[in-house]
Design a protein around this motif. Structure first.
Motif, PDB file in Angstrom:
ATOM      1  N   TRP B  68      -4.160  45.612  73.060  1.00  0.00           N
ATOM      2  CA  TRP B  68      -3.063  44.914  72.379  1.00  0.00           C
ATOM      3  C   TRP B  68      -3.454  44.504  70.955  1.00  0.00           C
ATOM      4  CZ3 TRP B  68       0.594  41.503  75.779  1.00  0.00           C
ATOM      5  CH2 TRP B  68       1.034  42.267  76.873  1.00  0.00           C
ATOM      6  N   VAL B  69      -4.675  44.026  70.799  1.00  0.00           N
ATOM      7  CA  VAL B  69      -5.121  43.612  69.456  1.00  0.00           C
ATOM      8  C   VAL B  69      -5.096  44.801  68.500  1.00  0.00           C
ATOM      9  CG1 VAL B  69      -7.181  42.912  68.143  1.00  0.00           C
ATOM     10  CG2 VAL B  69      -6.475  41.614  70.171  1.00  0.00           C
ATOM     11  N   ASN B  70      -5.555  45.951  68.960  1.00  0.00           N
ATOM     12  CA  ASN B  70      -5.699  47.092  68.057  1.00  0.00           C
ATOM     13  C   ASN B  70      -4.388  47.781  67.710  1.00  0.00           C
ATOM     14  OD1 ASN B  70      -8.645  47.846  67.289  1.00  0.00           O
ATOM     15  ND2 ASN B  70      -8.752  47.040  69.376  1.00  0.00           N
ATOM     16  N   THR B  71      -3.307  47.353  68.294  1.00  0.00           N
ATOM     17  CA  THR B  71      -2.003  47.910  67.908  1.00  0.00           C
ATOM     18  C   THR B  71      -1.116  46.850  67.259  1.00  0.00           C
ATOM     19  OG1 THR B  71      -0.249  49.398  68.629  1.00  0.00           O
ATOM     20  CG2 THR B  71      -0.770  47.561  70.107  1.00  0.00           C
ATOM     21  N   SER B  72      -1.712  45.762  66.834  1.00  0.00           N
ATOM     22  CA  SER B  72      -0.941  44.676  66.203  1.00  0.00           C
ATOM     23  C   SER B  72      -0.902  44.925  64.699  1.00  0.00           C
ATOM     24  CB  SER B  72      -1.593  43.326  66.522  1.00  0.00           C
ATOM     25  OG  SER B  72      -1.532  43.094  67.908  1.00  0.00           O
ATOM     26  N   TYR B  73       0.117  45.623  64.243  1.00  0.00           N
ATOM     27  CA  TYR B  73       0.233  46.049  62.847  1.00  0.00           C
ATOM     28  C   TYR B  73       1.292  45.202  62.136  1.00  0.00           C
ATOM     29  CZ  TYR B  73      -2.419  50.406  63.695  1.00  0.00           C
ATOM     30  OH  TYR B  73      -3.376  51.329  63.984  1.00  0.00           O
ATOM     31  N   PRO B  74       0.886  44.308  61.265  1.00  0.00           N
ATOM     32  CA  PRO B  74       1.888  43.481  60.565  1.00  0.00           C
ATOM     33  C   PRO B  74       2.474  44.204  59.357  1.00  0.00           C
ATOM     34  CG  PRO B  74      -0.315  42.756  59.996  1.00  0.00           C
ATOM     35  CD  PRO B  74      -0.489  43.916  60.934  1.00  0.00           C
ATOM     36  N   ASP B  75       3.193  45.272  59.602  1.00  0.00           N
ATOM     37  CA  ASP B  75       3.795  46.076  58.535  1.00  0.00           C
ATOM     38  C   ASP B  75       5.314  46.001  58.705  1.00  0.00           C
ATOM     39  OD1 ASP B  75       4.908  48.072  56.955  1.00  0.00           O
ATOM     40  OD2 ASP B  75       3.227  49.450  57.265  1.00  0.00           O
ATOM     41  N   ALA B  76       5.963  45.332  57.775  1.00  0.00           N
ATOM     42  CA  ALA B  76       7.402  45.082  57.927  1.00  0.00           C
ATOM     43  C   ALA B  76       8.250  46.325  57.698  1.00  0.00           C
ATOM     44  CB  ALA B  76       7.854  43.972  56.985  1.00  0.00           C
ATOM     45  N   ARG B  77       7.626  47.448  57.366  1.00  0.00           N
ATOM     46  CA  ARG B  77       8.411  48.678  57.286  1.00  0.00           C
ATOM     47  C   ARG B  77       8.664  49.251  58.663  1.00  0.00           C
ATOM     48  NH1 ARG B  77       4.688  52.308  53.903  1.00  0.00           N
ATOM     49  NH2 ARG B  77       3.297  51.380  55.452  1.00  0.00           N
ATOM     50  N   LEU B  78       7.758  48.966  59.609  1.00  0.00           N
ATOM     51  CA  LEU B  78       7.941  49.469  60.981  1.00  0.00           C
ATOM     52  C   LEU B  78       9.254  48.913  61.531  1.00  0.00           C
ATOM     53  CD1 LEU B  78       4.271  48.989  62.222  1.00  0.00           C
ATOM     54  CD2 LEU B  78       5.345  51.111  61.438  1.00  0.00           C
ATOM     55  N   TRP B  79       9.984  49.753  62.231  1.00  0.00           N
ATOM     56  CA  TRP B  79      11.377  49.407  62.570  1.00  0.00           C
ATOM     57  C   TRP B  79      11.493  48.093  63.332  1.00  0.00           C
ATOM     58  CZ3 TRP B  79      10.718  54.878  64.534  1.00  0.00           C
ATOM     59  CH2 TRP B  79      10.833  55.788  63.479  1.00  0.00           C
ATOM     60  N   ASN B  80      10.638  47.925  64.327  1.00  0.00           N
ATOM     61  CA  ASN B  80      10.739  46.699  65.126  1.00  0.00           C
ATOM     62  C   ASN B  80      10.317  45.472  64.300  1.00  0.00           C
ATOM     63  OD1 ASN B  80       8.140  47.689  65.063  1.00  0.00           O
ATOM     64  ND2 ASN B  80       7.710  47.327  67.220  1.00  0.00           N
ATOM     65  N   ASN B  81       9.219  45.626  63.557  1.00  0.00           N
ATOM     66  CA  ASN B  81       8.782  44.516  62.712  1.00  0.00           C
ATOM     67  C   ASN B  81       9.829  44.177  61.660  1.00  0.00           C
ATOM     68  OD1 ASN B  81       6.475  44.976  64.151  1.00  0.00           O
ATOM     69  ND2 ASN B  81       5.131  45.261  62.406  1.00  0.00           N
ATOM     70  N   ARG B  82      10.501  45.221  61.165  1.00  0.00           N
ATOM     71  CA  ARG B  82      11.481  45.026  60.100  1.00  0.00           C
ATOM     72  C   ARG B  82      12.643  44.155  60.584  1.00  0.00           C
ATOM     73  NH1 ARG B  82      14.115  50.154  57.077  1.00  0.00           N
ATOM     74  NH2 ARG B  82      12.093  51.055  57.607  1.00  0.00           N
ATOM     75  N   VAL B  83      12.975  44.291  61.864  1.00  0.00           N
ATOM     76  CA  VAL B  83      14.058  43.461  62.420  1.00  0.00           C
ATOM     77  C   VAL B  83      13.700  41.984  62.285  1.00  0.00           C
ATOM     78  CG1 VAL B  83      15.261  42.832  64.538  1.00  0.00           C
ATOM     79  CG2 VAL B  83      14.879  45.242  64.004  1.00  0.00           C
ATOM     80  N   ALA B  84      12.476  41.640  62.653  1.00  0.00           N
ATOM     81  CA  ALA B  84      12.060  40.236  62.567  1.00  0.00           C
ATOM     82  C   ALA B  84      12.013  39.782  61.117  1.00  0.00           C
ATOM     83  CB  ALA B  84      10.694  40.055  63.225  1.00  0.00           C
ATOM     84  N   ALA B  85      11.496  40.645  60.242  1.00  0.00           N
ATOM     85  CA  ALA B  85      11.395  40.286  58.826  1.00  0.00           C
ATOM     86  C   ALA B  85      12.784  40.126  58.210  1.00  0.00           C
ATOM     87  CB  ALA B  85      10.587  41.345  58.090  1.00  0.00           C
ATOM     88  N   LEU B  86      13.695  41.017  58.559  1.00  0.00           N
ATOM     89  CA  LEU B  86      15.067  40.894  58.031  1.00  0.00           C
ATOM     90  C   LEU B  86      15.714  39.604  58.533  1.00  0.00           C
ATOM     91  CD1 LEU B  86      16.272  44.597  58.388  1.00  0.00           C
ATOM     92  CD2 LEU B  86      16.045  43.337  56.239  1.00  0.00           C
ATOM     93  N   ALA B  87      15.425  39.248  59.783  1.00  0.00           N
ATOM     94  CA  ALA B  87      15.961  37.983  60.315  1.00  0.00           C
ATOM     95  C   ALA B  87      15.430  36.811  59.490  1.00  0.00           C
ATOM     96  CB  ALA B  87      15.588  37.824  61.783  1.00  0.00           C
ATOM     97  N   ALA B  88      14.133  36.863  59.160  1.00  0.00           N
ATOM     98  CA  ALA B  88      13.550  35.783  58.362  1.00  0.00           C
ATOM     99  C   ALA B  88      14.157  35.745  56.971  1.00  0.00           C
ATOM    100  CB  ALA B  88      12.037  35.970  58.277  1.00  0.00           C
ATOM    101  N   SER B  89      14.313  36.927  56.374  1.00  0.00           N
ATOM    102  CA  SER B  89      14.872  37.000  55.025  1.00  0.00           C
ATOM    103  C   SER B  89      16.317  36.510  55.015  1.00  0.00           C
ATOM    104  CB  SER B  89      14.786  38.442  54.526  1.00  0.00           C
ATOM    105  OG  SER B  89      15.133  38.519  53.176  1.00  0.00           O
ATOM    106  N   ALA B  90      17.002  36.725  56.131  1.00  0.00           N
ATOM    107  CA  ALA B  90      18.388  36.237  56.270  1.00  0.00           C
ATOM    108  C   ALA B  90      18.419  34.785  56.730  1.00  0.00           C
ATOM    109  CB  ALA B  90      19.154  37.117  57.252  1.00  0.00           C
ATOM    110  N   ARG B  91      17.238  34.202  56.855  1.00  0.00           N
ATOM    111  CA  ARG B  91      17.108  32.797  57.252  1.00  0.00           C
ATOM    112  C   ARG B  91      17.698  32.545  58.639  1.00  0.00           C
ATOM    113  NH1 ARG B  91      13.735  33.453  53.916  1.00  0.00           N
ATOM    114  NH2 ARG B  91      13.465  32.255  51.997  1.00  0.00           N
ATOM    115  N   SER B  92      17.341  33.456  59.535  1.00  0.00           N
ATOM    116  CA  SER B  92      17.713  33.315  60.948  1.00  0.00           C
ATOM    117  C   SER B  92      16.498  32.769  61.698  1.00  0.00           C
ATOM    118  CB  SER B  92      18.114  34.700  61.477  1.00  0.00           C
ATOM    119  OG  SER B  92      18.786  34.599  62.693  1.00  0.00           O
ATOM    120  N   PRO B  93      16.686  32.072  62.811  1.00  0.00           N
ATOM    121  CA  PRO B  93      15.532  31.474  63.494  1.00  0.00           C
ATOM    122  C   PRO B  93      14.548  32.516  64.027  1.00  0.00           C
ATOM    123  CG  PRO B  93      17.585  30.554  64.323  1.00  0.00           C
ATOM    124  CD  PRO B  93      17.949  31.715  63.455  1.00  0.00           C
TER     125      PRO B  93
END
Lengths: 267, 267
Positions: B68-93
């Protein structure tokens, strides 16, 4: 600040935007499948027409509008006993965010038992069998197919009520109303008893829903999405209502713990 | 039992063997007192125990952490990560952004589904070999019929995570399990068929999980939060940036490929 030209494009056949002359990030004109949404459609197009246009790419006929409108009314609120609405109320009752309540409703309402995935499956069955009773007999005589998938195994034929005794009055009323709109839907009403005999279960709400979406020209994938969308209003209002009632008036249920180290049977 | 009798049987209470909370006194987790007996457990150990009812060895647990540690990629371009980042940018919880990111991780081209299919494939191959079949014949037959999940990767077919996790597995003495060995054997076979079909992380994770004794449904539940540690920093960074500045798109970043302009004629 870099001014390198962007090469990252969003490709779409649905939506076109023209920018304001002073701001490339601000929309001046937005077109949906060629129609100017704010300059032309506002005041002329209904919500149902917009919905159909978005999914199908063309304006619906008056008959299609009436049919989709009927379906939207039928789906708008599954009621507070429905698991997806129950899930939304679990959010609403404790003051969760509005989106969390709707996400809860979507998660539960997505399922294969009474949810949007059941509509997807039923639409596939409808695409395969149409109004051919022999094909339906063949389809219903085979156990539901399940492979290794993120979806759990299907435990009943899609479109039929696994815990029902007979088709409920709302199902019969929906069928009767839909039957006036299209010959395929009239066939469904006429063959209900034969189909129920083949399935060994009463017809549920979602087979008429799936048939109607098929008649309207939606794919199974589009039908699944539409059902998720069209059922959200009920989830939303029940979630809001439970917050006003408060958690002390929301069921919590006694528990019967079968593996209790303290030897207690219930609490 | 048919009809509504199953519902009547289950009505009015929660019957469970996995546990219950007794507010003010104690909590039971799969037949054990959570605080008295399990309170010191590693969180991932408890998580696995809750899913399977079984305990991992200390070495298995360390390997699972490493996977699990070795696949933890904090890259907001990745589709799933981007969802969370877009939520943050949109000021969603954060709850909405991260759970939505995890939900979309149950995808077909990465994440949930390839992992399940890879595990099912390995179990199928082990059973076939045990029954006397040739692994090469079985693998190539599958590869000719359909996509073999767990092999091949978009952008770059070399998976940089695998050597790190294999080194850890060797250190822990867990690199000789039946499924991980067959996973590499399958890679050798597939590379003779298509050179780009190198083993990917979905296969590695699935093979080790199978060696830990997980079934496909258990693995599906277990792997659900696997990307969480990579998603969270994407949310945090986007929430610290100026609102709305994550991956903004200009109007002409939309490449419209649909219908020409047309007029909505009121009816």
């Amino acid at each position: 600040m870099s001014a390198a030209p962007s090469k990252e494009l969003v490709h779409t056949r649905i939506w076109q935007e023209e920018a304001e002359p002073d701001n490339p990030f601000a929309t001046r004109v937005a077109r949906c499948h060629g129609y100017d949404v704010y300059g032309d459609m506002l005041g002329k197009a209904s919500w149902i027409e917009m919905l159909y246009l978005l999914f199908r790419g063309e304006r619906p006929s008056a008959q299609q509008v009436a049919l989709l409108e009927t379906l939207a009314v039928a789906l708008a609120n599954p009621g507070p006993r429905a698991p997806m609405v129950h899930a939304a109320m679990c959010g609403g009752v404790a003051g969760s965010t509005a989106a969390a309540s709707l996400m809860a409703a979507l998660a539960v309402g997505a399922g294969q038992n009474g949810g949007a995935r059941e509509v997807w499956l039923a639409m596939q069955a409808w695409e395969a069998c149409g109004t051919d009773l022999a094909l339906w007999h063949g389809h219903l005589s085979r156990p539901p197919q399940s492979g290794v998938d993120i979806w759990p195994e299907m435990a009943h034929p899609a479109g039929f009520a696994p815990h029902g005794e007979q088709a409920t009055l709302p199902v019969l009323q929906l069928l009767a109303h839909l039957a006036r709109h299209a010959p395929e839907l009239a066939w469904l009403q006429q063959q209900r008893i034969a189909l129920e005999a083949a399935a060994g279960l009463p017809m549920g709400m979602l087979l008429p829903v799936a048939a109607t979406l098929h008649v309207l020209g939606f794919t199974a994938e589009q039908g699944e999405m539409l059902v998720l969308l069209l059922r959200l209003p009920g989830a939303a209002v029940h979630a809001l209502e439970q917050w006003r009632y408060g958690f002390k008036r929301f069921p919590f249920f006694p528990v019967e713990l079968t593996d209790d180290p303290a030897g207690k049977v219930s609490a | 039992m048919s009809g509504y009798r199953l519902l009547a049987e289950a009505h009015g209470r929660l019957r469970t063997r996995v546990g219950a909370a007794f507010p003010g006194t104690r909590a039971v987790f799969r037949g054990q007192d959570l605080h008295a007996e399990l309170g010191d457990l590693d969180y991932l150990d408890l998580y696995h125990y809750g899913i399977t009812g079984r305990r991992l060895s200390a070495a298995q647990l360390r390997l699972l952490h490493a996977i699990w540690v070795n696949t933890s990629y904090p890259d907001a371009r990745l589709w799933n990560n981007r969802v969370a980042a877009l939520a943050a940018s949109a000021r969603s919880p954060v709850s909405l952004g991260m759970t939505a990111a995890m939900a979309v991780s149950d995808a077909m081209v990465y994440g949930g589904q390839p992992g399940l299919w890879a595990m099912a494939f390995f179990k199928r191959m082990v059973a076939a070999v045990d029954a006397g079949a040739s692994l090469a014949d079985c693998v190539l037959a599958e590869a000719r019929d359909h996509t073999v999940y767990g092999y091949g990767r978009p952008i770059n077919s070399t998976d940089e995570r695998i050597p790190w996790v294999m080194a850890k597995a060797r250190q822990l003495g867990l690199d000789q399990g039946r499924h991980i060995l067959i996973a590499f054997e399958i890679e050798r076979i597939l590379l003779t068929y298509r050179p780009q079909l190198k083993m990917n992380y979905a296969a590695l994770h699935a093979a080790f999980a199978a060696d830990m004794g997980l079934s496909v449904p258990e693995y599906h539940v277990l792997r659900m939060p696997v990307f969480m540690a990579g998603i969270a920093p994407c949310y945090v960074e986007a929430s610290e940036a100026v609102e709305g500045t994550l991956l903004p798109l200009k109007c002409d970043d939309i490449c419209y490929e649909g219908r020409e302009k047309r007029t909505w004629v009121a009816e």
